[in-house]
Design an enzyme around this catalytic site. Structure first.
Site, PDB file in Angstrom:
ATOM      1  N   TRP B 103       0.824  -1.209   0.000  1.00 53.64           N
ATOM      2  CA  TRP B 103       0.000   0.000   0.000  1.00 53.64           C
ATOM      3  C   TRP B 103       0.856   1.257   0.000  1.00 53.64           C
ATOM      4  O   TRP B 103       0.538   2.231  -0.678  1.00 53.64           O
ATOM      5  CB  TRP B 103      -0.997  -0.027   1.164  1.00 53.64           C
ATOM      6  CG  TRP B 103      -1.906  -1.196   0.991  1.00 53.64           C
ATOM      7  CD1 TRP B 103      -1.911  -2.354   1.721  1.00 53.64           C
ATOM      8  CD2 TRP B 103      -2.878  -1.394  -0.044  1.00 53.64           C
ATOM      9  NE1 TRP B 103      -2.824  -3.233   1.209  1.00 53.64           N
ATOM     10  CE2 TRP B 103      -3.437  -2.685   0.132  1.00 53.64           C
ATOM     11  CE3 TRP B 103      -3.338  -0.599  -1.094  1.00 53.64           C
ATOM     12  CZ2 TRP B 103      -4.433  -3.195  -0.714  1.00 53.64           C
ATOM     13  CZ3 TRP B 103      -4.328  -1.101  -1.934  1.00 53.64           C
ATOM     14  CH2 TRP B 103      -4.868  -2.374  -1.743  1.00 53.64           C
ATOM     15  N   ASP B 172      -1.769   6.544   6.441  1.00 52.87           N
ATOM     16  CA  ASP B 172      -2.843   5.652   5.998  1.00 52.87           C
ATOM     17  C   ASP B 172      -3.068   4.645   7.119  1.00 52.87           C
ATOM     18  O   ASP B 172      -2.285   3.723   7.313  1.00 52.87           O
ATOM     19  CB  ASP B 172      -2.406   4.940   4.710  1.00 52.87           C
ATOM     20  CG  ASP B 172      -3.423   3.905   4.248  1.00 52.87           C
ATOM     21  OD1 ASP B 172      -4.451   3.720   4.929  1.00 52.87           O
ATOM     22  OD2 ASP B 172      -3.180   3.283   3.193  1.00 52.87           O
ATOM     23  N   LYS B 196     -12.202  -2.209   7.054  1.00 52.06           N
ATOM     24  CA  LYS B 196     -11.496  -3.141   7.930  1.00 52.06           C
ATOM     25  C   LYS B 196     -11.948  -2.970   9.383  1.00 52.06           C
ATOM     26  O   LYS B 196     -12.414  -3.919   9.997  1.00 52.06           O
ATOM     27  CB  LYS B 196      -9.984  -2.953   7.785  1.00 52.06           C
ATOM     28  CG  LYS B 196      -9.523  -3.322   6.367  1.00 52.06           C
ATOM     29  CD  LYS B 196      -8.181  -2.760   5.996  1.00 52.06           C
ATOM     30  CE  LYS B 196      -7.915  -2.806   4.508  1.00 52.06           C
ATOM     31  NZ  LYS B 196      -7.783  -4.146   3.933  1.00 52.06           N
TER      32      LYS B 196
END
Lengths: 360, 360
Positions: B103, B172, B196
């Site tokens: 990511w 993030d 999530k």
């Protein structure tokens, strides 16, 4: 079954009860999977089936040719306002816009931040109460942008505008998508926020021709290129899975109701009840020109702001929701998308007649 | 109550059953409003209350100071990968990135499309199985970007990296947000896709400091400026109302479970059961360095691909879902976010012990 109001909201808007009931049964476990619809991995077998069924239902319902991709993006029509010029409007070219209301004003505003955008027509002179019939196109525009239905002003294109050769049509169909048959081959790109005719807010349906996907700018961040989403079947990043699921249920519901021709017939019948009454009412008047009046959003006024306010209170007291008009037009707005029941319109007209008789 | 599997999916992921049950009761009518949660106008009273409660729950839970705005955007973390440099990275400056997995690789890739981005640290040399402890910052970076937890590689920052003066931290936090206490004042911008730890996919939580909102570029399309969304309380366009509603329920559920400290304690306990077993197992091995191992995503292998495959089949046959590891690491991954029950981890360890005993 909880008591449900007649919900005239312009969006997010009423959804078919059958869809809500099916969703309710699948929140804790999608079918017998043991995992709720919101909790399934977007790459797993169960959601892959949901995704594929939604794409197929969409393709079948609107007879979408194989050379168009069906994408599920995020950010609503407001994001497509910049996606389109970012992808298709190079510095040296111009894009033409039909300005028929607030949403097309916003679309051209965003395009002007990014490049040359030209107003090919506008109905601003009469507070957007009609659809322009003549156009002033620029020389060789790369694309022509239109808004198929104007939620706020209650107007709707009855046929597509002719566009210059070598140009392609981009249309924001957010508020009347799949309310009637559509010839997708007339468009290069169609986009629609789901929250009026397709599902919850948070998912945008994009239908785009293959050659345009290829032509789009390659200098953009990955997420801003249509090709990224087309190449990955809307799974480059995690898509709004629940929204896609609901959209699939809504598309199947439209199919079960007889498809787009049947929707068109029902929508004409539904809006007709209200427009017929408005035409002979001495108190209430439709604000849109008759020939351009929307089957999705019926806007009307008494001509007296106090009386409008009183009528709106009256609707609320009688179990109707969301009938207050947008401040740009004032008065009332009945948003009666595919899922809005005819009984709600009959009940509204009955109330309007009573109100008219009480206020002669 | 339908039978529910232990769902180890990395995201979209398991949600608290109490949240799903409450949502189910409000699909056809939010409270006694007579309009389902997905069908309420985002500007109406009922949804305004939902929005305000969600903001308050978030602010209270994480003790977020008044000089930070709480926004609900769309497009996931993948959209923040370009939002951040578009808003904050001028041509003549550099942004620094800590590259700790897939990511953050994606984040720096998008930044490089838009400007100068520098790798301040990377753990790519060991397939991202650790968190770098030393940094090579550029001269005066405008911001430093990090990924707090690496879903794919099973690593997690145990403390924040020091950053250069006059810089600010962007993080993030998609996969470990609100899994433990957080000092928001250490950050300029925090973003997290909801799917999530917070809710369904399709809504992104953004927490951003006021001065940065003001500093952001003004040359961007409206939707790409944080100020647009901050000025309009996330209502510049139609927000993902259902996702915000679910996030609100999840935040209230965290509160009812004792808040972030209680979450931290539970998450340590839960992950501890699995890591303790892995440490003494002769068959299964954790892939992440112990000191950097994630409490959210526990990655492990047998060292034999065939045996990994056999074990995954064994979990599926025994009613576990989503335990297959990401192809970048192989093996297995147990994603055990806030809502994942401890009983599921105990059941998994029991199965692992049996499998180990069967394959000595």
């Amino acid at each position: 079954m909880p008591h449900r109001l007649f919900n005239f909201s312009a969006g997010p808007a009423v959804l078919p009860e059958a869809v809500l009931e099916e969703a309710r049964e699948n929140l804790l476990s999608l079918g017998d999977s043991g995992v709720g619809i919101m909790e399934h991995s977007h790459r797993g077998k169960a959601f892959t089936e949901v995704y594929e069924e939604t794409v197929s239902a969409c393709r079948e319902l609107a007879n979408i040719p194989e050379n168009y991709k069906i994408l599920f993006l995020q950010g609503g029509a407001s994001s497509q306002f910049y996606f389109a010029p970012m992808n298709f409007l190079p510095d040296e070219r111009t894009a033409d816009y039909h300005v028929t209301g607030t949403w097309s004003q916003k679309a051209i505003k965003e395009a002007k931040i990014l490049g040359n955008a030209h107003t090919a027509s506008s109905s601003e002179d009469k507070n957007f109460n009609y659809i322009p019939k003549s156009y002033d196109y620029s020389d060789n525009p790369v694309y022509v942008h239109m808004t198929s239905n104007n939620t706020i002003f209650g107007t709707q294109y009855q046929s597509l505008p002719e566009i210059p050769e070598n140009s392609f049509l981009i249309s924001d169909n957010s508020s009347d998508i799949f309310s009637k048959p559509i010839d997708v081959t007339k468009y290069g790109l169609i986009y629609a926020g789901a929250q009026k005719n397709l599902g919850p807010s948070g998912v945008t349906l994009v239908i785009i021709r293959d050659d345009l996907i290829q032509k789009g700018s390659k200098k953009l961040p990955s997420m801003l290129q249509y090709r990224t989403h087309a190449d990955k079947g809307s799974m480059f990043n995690t898509p709004p899975t629940f929204g896609i699921y609901i959209m699939g249920l809504v598309l199947k519901w439209i199919h079960s109701e007889g498809g787009l021709s049947a929707m068109d017939k029902k929508n004409k019948q539904k809006a007709g009840i209200l427009y017929n009454y408005l035409e002979q009412s001495k108190l209430f008047n439709a604000t849109a020109e008759k020939e351009d009046a929307s089957l999705m959003n019926v806007t009307f006024v008494t001509g007296n702001e106090e009386l409008d306010k009183k009528f709106i209170q009256c609707t609320e007291a009688n179990g109707f929701s969301g009938i207050k008009g947008h401040r740009s037009v004032g008065g009332m707005r009945a948003s009666i998308y595919n899922a809005f029941p005819e009984a709600g319109i009959e009940a509204l007209v009955k109330l309007m007649k009573q109100f008219e008789s009480d206020h002669q």
